[in-house]
Design a protein around this motif. Structure first.
Motif, PDB file in Angstrom:
ATOM      1  N   GLY A  80       1.012  -1.225   0.084  1.00  0.00           N
ATOM      2  CA  GLY A  80       0.085   0.132   0.080  1.00  0.00           C
ATOM      3  C   GLY A  80       0.914   1.320   0.073  1.00  0.00           C
ATOM      4  O   GLY A  80       1.926   1.473  -0.704  1.00  0.00           O
ATOM      5  N   GLU A  81       0.600   2.273   0.978  1.00  0.00           N
ATOM      6  CA  GLU A  81       1.613   3.449   0.932  1.00  0.00           C
ATOM      7  C   GLU A  81       2.191   3.062   2.405  1.00  0.00           C
ATOM      8  O   GLU A  81       2.818   4.122   2.794  1.00  0.00           O
ATOM      9  CB  GLU A  81       0.574   4.707   1.392  1.00  0.00           C
ATOM     10  CG  GLU A  81      -0.275   4.901  -0.026  1.00  0.00           C
ATOM     11  CD  GLU A  81       0.635   5.190  -1.304  1.00  0.00           C
ATOM     12  OE1 GLU A  81       1.586   6.007  -1.166  1.00  0.00           O
ATOM     13  OE2 GLU A  81       0.214   4.525  -2.461  1.00  0.00           O
ATOM     14  N   PRO A 103       8.951   7.772  10.961  1.00  0.00           N
ATOM     15  CA  PRO A 103       7.956   6.848  10.751  1.00  0.00           C
ATOM     16  C   PRO A 103       7.264   6.331  12.071  1.00  0.00           C
ATOM     17  O   PRO A 103       7.839   6.241  13.243  1.00  0.00           O
ATOM     18  CB  PRO A 103       8.843   5.875  10.188  1.00  0.00           C
ATOM     19  CG  PRO A 103      10.007   6.496   9.513  1.00  0.00           C
ATOM     20  CD  PRO A 103      10.322   7.647  10.575  1.00  0.00           C
ATOM     21  N   GLU A 104       6.124   5.850  12.070  1.00  0.00           N
ATOM     22  CA  GLU A 104       5.198   5.565  13.263  1.00  0.00           C
ATOM     23  C   GLU A 104       5.006   3.959  12.906  1.00  0.00           C
ATOM     24  O   GLU A 104       4.240   3.531  11.807  1.00  0.00           O
ATOM     25  CB  GLU A 104       4.113   6.568  13.158  1.00  0.00           C
ATOM     26  CG  GLU A 104       3.111   5.899  14.264  1.00  0.00           C
ATOM     27  CD  GLU A 104       1.855   6.710  14.366  1.00  0.00           C
ATOM     28  OE1 GLU A 104       0.795   6.392  14.895  1.00  0.00           O
ATOM     29  OE2 GLU A 104       1.646   7.986  13.533  1.00  0.00           O
ATOM     30  N   ILE A 105       5.119   3.038  14.220  1.00  0.00           N
ATOM     31  CA  ILE A 105       4.670   1.927  13.965  1.00  0.00           C
ATOM     32  C   ILE A 105       3.256   1.623  14.080  1.00  0.00           C
ATOM     33  O   ILE A 105       2.586   2.280  14.853  1.00  0.00           O
ATOM     34  CB  ILE A 105       5.292   1.139  15.117  1.00  0.00           C
ATOM     35  CG1 ILE A 105       6.931   1.167  14.972  1.00  0.00           C
ATOM     36  CG2 ILE A 105       4.617  -0.322  15.427  1.00  0.00           C
ATOM     37  CD1 ILE A 105       7.294   0.371  16.260  1.00  0.00           C
ATOM     38  N   LEU A 106       2.536   1.054  13.028  1.00  0.00           N
ATOM     39  CA  LEU A 106       1.034   0.752  13.169  1.00  0.00           C
ATOM     40  C   LEU A 106       0.896  -0.422  13.682  1.00  0.00           C
ATOM     41  O   LEU A 106      -0.247  -0.505  14.179  1.00  0.00           O
ATOM     42  CB  LEU A 106       0.652   0.819  11.567  1.00  0.00           C
ATOM     43  CG  LEU A 106       0.818   2.165  10.852  1.00  0.00           C
ATOM     44  CD1 LEU A 106       0.433   2.115   9.429  1.00  0.00           C
ATOM     45  CD2 LEU A 106      -0.069   3.205  11.407  1.00  0.00           C
ATOM     46  N   SER A 107       1.658  -1.481  13.471  1.00  0.00           N
ATOM     47  CA  SER A 107       1.541  -2.897  13.732  1.00  0.00           C
ATOM     48  C   SER A 107       2.570  -3.602  13.758  1.00  0.00           C
ATOM     49  O   SER A 107       3.519  -3.339  13.017  1.00  0.00           O
ATOM     50  CB  SER A 107       0.396  -3.742  12.960  1.00  0.00           C
ATOM     51  OG  SER A 107       0.002  -4.665  13.428  1.00  0.00           O
ATOM     52  N   GLU A 108       2.828  -4.841  14.734  1.00  0.00           N
ATOM     53  CA  GLU A 108       4.136  -5.778  14.856  1.00  0.00           C
ATOM     54  C   GLU A 108       3.793  -7.043  15.192  1.00  0.00           C
ATOM     55  O   GLU A 108       2.709  -7.178  15.924  1.00  0.00           O
ATOM     56  CB  GLU A 108       4.864  -4.914  15.646  1.00  0.00           C
ATOM     57  CG  GLU A 108       6.347  -5.539  15.612  1.00  0.00           C
ATOM     58  CD  GLU A 108       7.223  -4.798  16.364  1.00  0.00           C
ATOM     59  OE1 GLU A 108       8.142  -3.900  15.859  1.00  0.00           O
ATOM     60  OE2 GLU A 108       7.214  -4.695  17.898  1.00  0.00           O
ATOM     61  N   SER A 121       2.064  -9.829  -2.117  1.00  0.00           N
ATOM     62  CA  SER A 121       1.024 -10.334  -3.344  1.00  0.00           C
ATOM     63  C   SER A 121      -0.420  -9.898  -2.884  1.00  0.00           C
ATOM     64  O   SER A 121      -0.945 -10.461  -1.937  1.00  0.00           O
ATOM     65  CB  SER A 121       0.923 -11.819  -3.424  1.00  0.00           C
ATOM     66  OG  SER A 121       2.239 -12.694  -3.589  1.00  0.00           O
ATOM     67  N   ASP A 122      -0.655  -8.691  -3.350  1.00  0.00           N
ATOM     68  CA  ASP A 122      -1.580  -8.082  -2.993  1.00  0.00           C
ATOM     69  C   ASP A 122      -1.941  -7.585  -1.284  1.00  0.00           C
ATOM     70  O   ASP A 122      -0.901  -6.898  -1.007  1.00  0.00           O
ATOM     71  CB  ASP A 122      -3.066  -8.761  -3.314  1.00  0.00           C
ATOM     72  CG  ASP A 122      -3.212  -8.762  -5.082  1.00  0.00           C
ATOM     73  OD1 ASP A 122      -2.786  -7.803  -5.541  1.00  0.00           O
ATOM     74  OD2 ASP A 122      -3.739  -9.723  -5.402  1.00  0.00           O
ATOM     75  N   ASN A 123      -2.520  -8.355  -0.707  1.00  0.00           N
ATOM     76  CA  ASN A 123      -2.742  -8.000   0.783  1.00  0.00           C
ATOM     77  C   ASN A 123      -1.972  -9.197   1.483  1.00  0.00           C
ATOM     78  O   ASN A 123      -2.293  -9.298   2.948  1.00  0.00           O
ATOM     79  CB  ASN A 123      -4.006  -7.820   1.242  1.00  0.00           C
ATOM     80  CG  ASN A 123      -4.948  -9.301   1.230  1.00  0.00           C
ATOM     81  OD1 ASN A 123      -4.805  -9.985   0.277  1.00  0.00           O
ATOM     82  ND2 ASN A 123      -5.896  -9.303   2.210  1.00  0.00           N
ATOM     83  N   ASN A 144      -4.597  -0.566   8.057  1.00  0.00           N
ATOM     84  CA  ASN A 144      -3.165  -0.229   8.503  1.00  0.00           C
ATOM     85  C   ASN A 144      -2.945  -1.330   9.842  1.00  0.00           C
ATOM     86  O   ASN A 144      -2.388  -0.784  11.009  1.00  0.00           O
ATOM     87  CB  ASN A 144      -3.301   1.199   9.067  1.00  0.00           C
ATOM     88  CG  ASN A 144      -3.329   2.305   8.169  1.00  0.00           C
ATOM     89  OD1 ASN A 144      -2.727   2.280   7.193  1.00  0.00           O
ATOM     90  ND2 ASN A 144      -4.058   3.274   8.438  1.00  0.00           N
ATOM     91  N   ASN A 145      -3.092  -2.619   9.433  1.00  0.00           N
ATOM     92  CA  ASN A 145      -2.892  -3.693  10.323  1.00  0.00           C
ATOM     93  C   ASN A 145      -2.334  -4.874   9.718  1.00  0.00           C
ATOM     94  O   ASN A 145      -2.868  -5.166   8.598  1.00  0.00           O
ATOM     95  CB  ASN A 145      -4.058  -3.903  11.208  1.00  0.00           C
ATOM     96  CG  ASN A 145      -3.855  -4.803  12.385  1.00  0.00           C
ATOM     97  OD1 ASN A 145      -3.283  -4.606  13.182  1.00  0.00           O
ATOM     98  ND2 ASN A 145      -4.601  -6.245  12.222  1.00  0.00           N
ATOM     99  N   ILE A 146      -1.434  -5.484  10.431  1.00  0.00           N
ATOM    100  CA  ILE A 146      -0.848  -6.868   9.983  1.00  0.00           C
ATOM    101  C   ILE A 146      -1.545  -7.770  11.075  1.00  0.00           C
ATOM    102  O   ILE A 146      -1.491  -7.830  12.181  1.00  0.00           O
ATOM    103  CB  ILE A 146       0.380  -7.041   9.757  1.00  0.00           C
ATOM    104  CG1 ILE A 146       1.222  -6.545  10.871  1.00  0.00           C
ATOM    105  CG2 ILE A 146       0.685  -6.204   8.466  1.00  0.00           C
ATOM    106  CD1 ILE A 146       3.000  -6.830  10.575  1.00  0.00           C
TER     107      ILE A 146
END
Length: 205
Positions: A80-81, A103-108, A121-123, A144-146
């Motif tokens: 994504g971005e 940079p800001e951590i969104l998910s880990e 590959s896509d998402n 904004n999550n993994i």
């Protein structure tokens, strides 16, 4: 490097990231990802170096990001971005780079093994944890999550420095073997080792 003429590549620009006053932090470039006019360089102990490459002949250093664990960063990719990085503490970290200077951590997620490489590959993000044990993880990116699609697969003891995906299978070299892992792109069925090919047993004729 300008490769518009594949038979005659031309160097357009160069960036020397060696720090004479602190050679340790210079690190070594292991991986590169590009988002627009910004390059992200995974440089082990040197962190994630960020360059403005809008002028290809004159890359500009925008700063360096270090992981929360202060661990070597070996892998970087764009989704994504956002940017994902992998470090030697096993962390897969999703970063918001809207503010490039911070940079800001969104998910880990931690996969429990040194993160060496990504395939996007896509998402879907395939993750290679390269040593003792080798681990493979399938991660789903959603806004904004993994999150893990399923349990992390422990492949075996040893080392693996690369992998590739073709359709619903991931291929992973381990020593003198290839592991074929069933990892469907469109559903979250359990991961499984479909087969193993011993390269020493393959006839070359």
């Amino acid at each position: 490097i300008d490769i518009s003429d594949l038979f005659n590549p031309v160097t357009v620009g160069h960036y020397d990231y060696y720090y004479a006053d602190d050679p340790y932090l210079s690190g070594r470039i292991y991986d590169i990802a590009i988002l627009g006019d910004t390059a992200f360089l995974a440089s082990r102990q040197g962190g994630l170096k960020i360059l403005d490459i809008s002028d290809h002949s004159n890359p500009i250093d925008l700063g360096t990001y270090f992981s929360n664990s202060n661990s070597y960063i070996d892998a970087v990719e764009i989704i994504g971005e956002n940017v994902i990085i992998g470090d030697r503490s096993g962390n897969v970290t999703l970063l918001d780079v809207t503010n490039i200077s911070s940079p800001e951590i969104l998910s880990e997620i931690n996969i429990g093994s040194l993160v060496w490489d990504f395939i996007v590959s896509d998402n879907v993000i395939d993750v290679l944890g390269y040593t003792n044990p080798i681990r493979y993880a399938k991660i789903i990116y959603n806004e904004n999550n993994i999150s893990l699609a399923n349990e992390i697969l422990e492949v075996e003891e040893g080392y693996s420095f690369s992998f590739s995906r073709s359709g619903d299978f991931v291929y992973l070299p381990v020593d003198n073997k290839f592991k074929k892992i069933h990892s469907p792109l469109n559903n979250n069925d359990d991961l499984s080792i479909d087969s193993t090919i011993d390269l020493f047993s393959v006839s070359t004729y």
